[in-house]
Design a protein around this motif. Structure first.
Motif, short mmCIF file in Angstrom:
data_model
loop_
_atom_site.label_atom_id
_atom_site.label_comp_id
_atom_site.label_asym_id
_atom_site.label_seq_id
_atom_site.Cartn_x
_atom_site.Cartn_y
_atom_site.Cartn_z
N LYS A 49 41.96 32.65 35.12
CA LYS A 49 41.98 31.27 35.58
C LYS A 49 43.32 30.91 36.20
O LYS A 49 43.38 30.26 37.26
CB LYS A 49 41.68 30.34 34.40
N LEU A 50 44.42 31.35 35.56
CA LEU A 50 45.75 31.08 36.09
C LEU A 50 45.95 31.73 37.45
O LEU A 50 46.45 31.09 38.39
CB LEU A 50 46.82 31.57 35.11
N ILE A 51 45.55 33.01 37.56
CA ILE A 51 45.72 33.74 38.83
C ILE A 51 44.92 33.06 39.93
O ILE A 51 45.39 32.92 41.07
CB ILE A 51 45.29 35.21 38.68
N GLN A 52 43.73 32.59 39.62
CA GLN A 52 42.91 31.90 40.62
C GLN A 52 43.57 30.60 41.07
O GLN A 52 43.57 30.28 42.27
CB GLN A 52 41.52 31.61 40.04
N GLU A 53 44.16 29.86 40.13
CA GLU A 53 44.84 28.61 40.47
C GLU A 53 46.07 28.88 41.33
O GLU A 53 46.30 28.19 42.33
CB GLU A 53 45.25 27.88 39.18
N ILE A 54 46.83 29.90 40.95
CA ILE A 54 48.04 30.22 41.71
C ILE A 54 47.68 30.73 43.10
O ILE A 54 48.32 30.37 44.09
CB ILE A 54 48.90 31.26 40.96
N THR A 55 46.64 31.57 43.18
CA THR A 55 46.20 32.10 44.47
C THR A 55 45.76 30.98 45.40
O THR A 55 46.03 31.01 46.61
CB THR A 55 45.04 33.10 44.28
N LYS A 56 45.12 29.96 44.84
CA LYS A 56 44.70 28.81 45.64
C LYS A 56 45.91 28.07 46.22
O LYS A 56 45.92 27.71 47.40
CB LYS A 56 43.86 27.86 44.79
N VAL A 57 46.94 27.88 45.38
CA VAL A 57 48.15 27.20 45.84
C VAL A 57 48.86 28.04 46.89
O VAL A 57 49.30 27.52 47.93
CB VAL A 57 49.09 26.90 44.66
N ILE A 58 48.99 29.34 46.63
CA ILE A 58 49.65 30.25 47.58
C ILE A 58 48.90 30.25 48.91
O ILE A 58 49.51 30.20 49.99
CB ILE A 58 49.72 31.68 47.01
N GLY A 59 47.57 30.29 48.85
CA GLY A 59 46.76 30.28 50.06
C GLY A 59 46.97 29.00 50.86
O GLY A 59 47.04 29.03 52.10
N SER A 60 47.08 27.88 50.16
CA SER A 60 47.32 26.60 50.84
C SER A 60 48.68 26.59 51.52
O SER A 60 48.82 26.10 52.64
CB SER A 60 47.23 25.46 49.82
N LEU A 61 49.69 27.17 50.86
CA LEU A 61 51.02 27.25 51.46
C LEU A 61 51.02 28.14 52.70
O LEU A 61 51.65 27.83 53.72
CB LEU A 61 52.03 27.77 50.44
N ILE A 62 50.28 29.25 52.62
CA ILE A 62 50.19 30.16 53.77
C ILE A 62 49.52 29.44 54.95
O ILE A 62 49.97 29.53 56.10
CB ILE A 62 49.41 31.44 53.40
N GLN A 63 48.45 28.69 54.66
CA GLN A 63 47.74 27.97 55.72
C GLN A 63 48.62 26.89 56.35
O GLN A 63 48.44 26.53 57.52
CB GLN A 63 46.47 27.32 55.14
N SER A 64 49.57 26.37 55.58
CA SER A 64 50.43 25.29 56.09
C SER A 64 51.45 25.78 57.12
O SER A 64 52.07 24.97 57.80
CB SER A 64 51.17 24.61 54.93
N PHE A 65 51.62 27.10 57.23
CA PHE A 65 52.65 27.63 58.13
C PHE A 65 52.40 27.27 59.58
O PHE A 65 53.33 26.96 60.32
CB PHE A 65 52.77 29.15 57.98
N GLU A 66 51.13 27.30 60.00
CA GLU A 66 50.83 26.98 61.40
C GLU A 66 51.33 25.59 61.76
O GLU A 66 51.97 25.38 62.80
CB GLU A 66 49.32 27.08 61.64
N LEU A 67 51.05 24.62 60.86
CA LEU A 67 51.52 23.26 61.09
C LEU A 67 53.03 23.15 60.92
O LEU A 67 53.72 22.53 61.74
CB LEU A 67 50.81 22.30 60.12
N GLY A 68 53.55 23.77 59.86
CA GLY A 68 54.99 23.71 59.61
C GLY A 68 55.81 24.32 60.73
O GLY A 68 56.85 23.77 61.13
N ASN A 69 55.34 25.44 61.25
CA ASN A 69 56.05 26.10 62.35
C ASN A 69 56.01 25.26 63.62
O ASN A 69 56.99 25.19 64.37
CB ASN A 69 55.43 27.48 62.61
N ALA A 70 54.86 24.59 63.85
CA ALA A 70 54.74 23.73 65.02
C ALA A 70 55.72 22.56 64.94
O ALA A 70 56.35 22.19 65.93
CB ALA A 70 53.31 23.22 65.15
N ILE A 71 55.84 21.99 63.74
CA ILE A 71 56.75 20.86 63.56
C ILE A 71 58.20 21.31 63.71
O ILE A 71 59.02 20.63 64.33
CB ILE A 71 56.52 20.21 62.19
#
Length: 471
Positions: free
Chosen positions: A194-216
């Motif tokens: 359960k912990l690994i799934q929660e952390i993986t979800k957060v990590i995945g969200s941070l990875i997805q944010s790079f496209e927007l973060g890099n654009a900004i």
């Protein structure tokens, strides 16, 4: 090898003639070195965070009247003794004072060495230190807000919390290895999953944010393309509200790319006006068209502009199909709506919105992507176009509170963390504790690289060498 045993000095303000220059000393002997050349109150006896007027003396020769800012360890940026000398901005005076400090025991600072010391002394973690450089380089409100949020520890706190939870399970699994012969489990596998799934979800969200973060952070590469005489240069001028590009009724006027920056709601869009796309009539125009296609492939957003009074739906469809590029968002712009004639045949009569929409509907009913109608020459609907440009590039609402990844080093570390966590999930019910421990340790290692819990001299050299000297 990194060391904080000596005292360093550098100019903290940009080089060049100005009203003042600020020279920064940091290290165990910063105050005593400053006192050696100081005429005024005894700096070694003054409290931290105080300002003092005095003179810098080279023997009997006065170099300048200055103000000394005093920061006594650990209450300073570097957690060391720091003295900042505000002198007049003459290059001669600045160089003379720096040489005088070096003669009295300081050494010239390397690029980023003040911030490196702040990291080594625990004032900042590594991601916060990198945010300092991003804050200095920020050129828009949005990039400044992201850098400030990371400098305040938002990104670091989120990662530290995840890492702490992983460390707890890693410790329990290590304990299992000590009792391997007893065949006991101290780490509950369901809780770990359960912990690994929660952390993986957060990590995945941070990875997805790079496209927007890099654009900004770096701005959005935006190419304006279309057929010759579609009004691309006129549109560039209208968006910028200045006559930046040459405008002519002669097709092929723009033969090379023109680049300018447009700020919309705090986001920088790097606009590129390109040569018209058509069969080139000479070698120079052919090169221009080739550059247009190269720029499109390198962009994040394509503004395709067409002359609504000239092009047919079939020609438009063919152009759009040829310009579709993976990973490049496209916004279709119908220009010159001021030239459209009413269908009642009264050419040149004033146009109302319903009449224009009726004419443009011919394109929409042809199964083409939706588009916005504008007149770049008359600056009609330019504000609406800007809103669509922003929406096409920035697909999320920016509150200023969310964590966005803007650093490629952080992205790569997060991707490696995610890969390690996936291996943990895949093997959690089948592999032995020693393999689980190995994968969790790898995830911890990559997370630690982001904040600096895991570092090497080569890594620190690579990061801080990119800073300016004096920071």
């Amino acid at each position: 090898m990194n060391t904080t045993e000596d005292t360093i000095v550098a100019l903290a303000t940009p080089s060049g003639i100005g009203a003042i220059g600020v020279i920064r000393l940091s290290g165990p002997d910063a105050i005593t070195i400053a006192q050696k050349v100081w005429k005024g109150k005894d700096l070694t006896k003054q409290p931290s965070h105080t300002l003092h007027f005095g003179r810098v003396m080279d023997g009997d020769m006065e170099l300048d009247e200055v103000v000394a800012s005093l920061f006594v360890a650990p209450r300073s940026y570097t957690r060391e003794n720091v003295v900042e000398i505000s002198c007049h901005g003459s290059n001669y005076i600045i160089e003379a004072i720096i040489k005088l400090f070096i003669k009295n025991g300081a050494r010239a600072a390397k690029a980023g060495e003040f911030t490196l010391r702040a990291f080594l002394n625990g004032q900042l973690d590594l991601s916060q230190a990198e945010a300092v450089a991003d804050l200095i380089a920020s050129n828009s409100k949005a990039s400044q807000q992201i850098a400030l949020q990371q400098l305040r520890g938002g990104f670091s706190n989120q990662l530290s919390h995840l890492r702490e939870q992983l460390v707890q399970f890693a410790s329990l699994i290590e304990l299992e290895l000590d009792f391997a012969e007893e065949d006991v489990e101290f780490a509950n596998r369901d809780q770990l999953k359960k912990l690994i799934q929660e952390i993986t979800k957060v990590i995945g969200s941070l990875i997805q944010s790079f496209e927007l973060g890099n654009a900004i952070k770096n701005g959005v590469n935006t190419v304006i393309a279309g057929r010759p005489n579609a009004g691309k240069s006129t549109l560039l001028n209208a968006l910028l509200n200045e006559e930046r590009a040459i405008v002519s009724h002669i097709p092929g006027t723009t033969r090379d790319t023109i680049e300018e920056v447009l700020n919309i709601k705090g986001i920088n869009f790097r606009l590129v006006d390109t040569a018209g796309i058509r069969e080139a009539t000479d070698t120079i125009e052919q090169i221009g068209v080739q550059r247009t296609m190269e720029k499109i492939s390198q962009s994040a957003l394509l503004l395709y502009v067409f002359d609504a009074a000239q092009i047919t739906p079939e020609e438009l469809a063919a152009d759009l199909q040829s310009l579709q590029t993976p990973g490049v968002a496209m916004l279709v712009v119908a220009n010159k709506i001021d030239l459209l004639s009413r269908k009642d045949g009264k050419s040149g009569s004033p146009q109302d919105e319903s009449g224009i929409n009726e004419l443009l509907s011919d394109f929409r009913t042809s199964g083409l992507s939706d588009f916005i109608g504008i007149s770049a020459k008359e600056k009609q609907h330019i504000d609406e176009l800007k809103q669509q440009i922003y929406a096409a590039a920035i697909k999320e609402n920016l509150s200023g509170h969310e964590t966005l990844v803007t650093n490629i080093r952080h992205l790569e570390a997060l991707q490696k963390t995610e890969e390690s966590l996936v291996r943990v999930l895949d093997g959690i019910d089948g592999v032995t504790s020693d393999f689980l421990s190995m994968d969790i340790k790898q995830a911890l290692h990559y997370l630690g690289e982001i904040t600096g819990a895991v570092t090497t001299d080569d890594l620190l050299e690579n990061i801080f060498s990119k800073f300016c000297i004096g920071k």
